[in-house]
Write a protein that holds these residues in place. Structure first.
Motif, mmCIF file in Angstrom:
data_model
loop_
_atom_site.group_PDB
_atom_site.id
_atom_site.type_symbol
_atom_site.label_atom_id
_atom_site.label_comp_id
_atom_site.label_asym_id
_atom_site.label_seq_id
_atom_site.Cartn_x
_atom_site.Cartn_y
_atom_site.Cartn_z
ATOM 1 N N ALA A 74 0.521 13.068 -16.280
ATOM 2 C CA ALA A 74 0.364 11.739 -15.679
ATOM 3 C C ALA A 74 0.375 10.697 -16.788
ATOM 4 O O ALA A 74 -0.241 10.891 -17.831
ATOM 5 N N PRO A 75 1.075 9.598 -16.574
ATOM 6 C CA PRO A 75 1.120 8.569 -17.626
ATOM 7 C C PRO A 75 -0.217 7.846 -17.776
ATOM 8 O O PRO A 75 -0.958 7.661 -16.813
ATOM 9 N N GLN A 76 -0.505 7.450 -19.017
ATOM 10 C CA GLN A 76 -1.626 6.547 -19.271
ATOM 11 C C GLN A 76 -1.236 5.232 -18.630
ATOM 12 O O GLN A 76 -0.127 4.741 -18.867
ATOM 13 N N ILE A 77 -2.123 4.633 -17.855
ATOM 14 C CA ILE A 77 -1.793 3.407 -17.145
ATOM 15 C C ILE A 77 -2.549 2.236 -17.743
ATOM 16 O O ILE A 77 -3.772 2.297 -17.919
ATOM 17 N N VAL A 78 -1.803 1.194 -18.049
ATOM 18 C CA VAL A 78 -2.377 -0.040 -18.565
ATOM 19 C C VAL A 78 -1.917 -1.159 -17.642
ATOM 20 O O VAL A 78 -0.724 -1.289 -17.363
ATOM 21 N N PHE A 79 -2.862 -1.944 -17.157
ATOM 22 C CA PHE A 79 -2.536 -3.074 -16.297
ATOM 23 C C PHE A 79 -2.368 -4.324 -17.148
ATOM 24 O O PHE A 79 -3.150 -4.557 -18.072
ATOM 25 N N ARG B 291 4.883 9.189 -20.553
ATOM 26 C CA ARG B 291 3.470 9.335 -20.913
ATOM 27 C C ARG B 291 2.692 8.026 -20.865
ATOM 28 O O ARG B 291 1.470 8.052 -20.870
ATOM 29 N N HIS B 292 3.400 6.904 -20.830
ATOM 30 C CA HIS B 292 2.738 5.595 -20.822
ATOM 31 C C HIS B 292 3.403 4.703 -19.788
ATOM 32 O O HIS B 292 4.626 4.641 -19.717
ATOM 33 N N ALA B 293 2.574 4.007 -19.012
ATOM 34 C CA ALA B 293 3.104 3.077 -18.015
ATOM 35 C C ALA B 293 2.339 1.769 -18.090
ATOM 36 O O ALA B 293 1.110 1.758 -18.146
ATOM 37 N N ARG B 294 3.096 0.673 -18.124
ATOM 38 C CA ARG B 294 2.499 -0.654 -18.043
ATOM 39 C C ARG B 294 2.770 -1.159 -16.635
ATOM 40 O O ARG B 294 3.910 -1.263 -16.213
ATOM 41 N N VAL B 295 1.686 -1.430 -15.912
ATOM 42 C CA VAL B 295 1.783 -1.902 -14.532
ATOM 43 C C VAL B 295 1.491 -3.398 -14.551
ATOM 44 O O VAL B 295 0.404 -3.820 -14.932
#
Length: 117
Positions: A86-91, A44-48
């Motif tokens: 879709a995961p929440q995306i944080v850059f 659910r969460h992705a750190r890019v």
């Protein structure tokens, strides 16, 4: 991490890099390298993590541009990877390349200069 999160993370990294290269038209987002993705076990969460050239101000502008594109990136991830959620995306800026360059420079400066005979 499980094999599934590894696979989704790898696919996400490849897709985000492609989207940033081909489809993001924000002028704040210049030449950027996606260096890694950390995804939560529930997907659910992705750190890019990204790296780019430039000073602190240019990185801040790049981060603003990437953050504003996160919704578009998320929608494309859901569509193209066919994920139920879709995961929440944080850059996040990845300082590891800068740190490696700094260490390399320090080592080079610390090496004794051997004059040619």
């Amino acid at each position: 991490m499980t094999r599934r999160t590894d696979r989704v993370g790898d696919a996400l990294q490849e897709l985000v890099a492609d989207l940033l290269l081909r489809e993001i038209k924000d002028p704040r987002v210049g030449l950027v390298t996606v260096t890694g993705v950390k995804i939560s076990p529930d997907l659910r969460h992705a750190r890019v993590f990204f790296s780019c050239l430039g000073d602190e101000q240019q990185r801040a502008q790049m981060l603003q541009g990437l953050s504003s594109a996160a919704g578009f990136v998320r929608s494309q991830v859901a569509r193209r990877l066919k994920l139920r959620v879709a995961p929440q995306i944080v850059f996040e800026f990845d300082p590891s390349l800068e740190q490696a360059e700094r260490v390399s420079r320090l080592l080079k400066d610390a090496m004794p200069h051997d004059p040619k005979p």
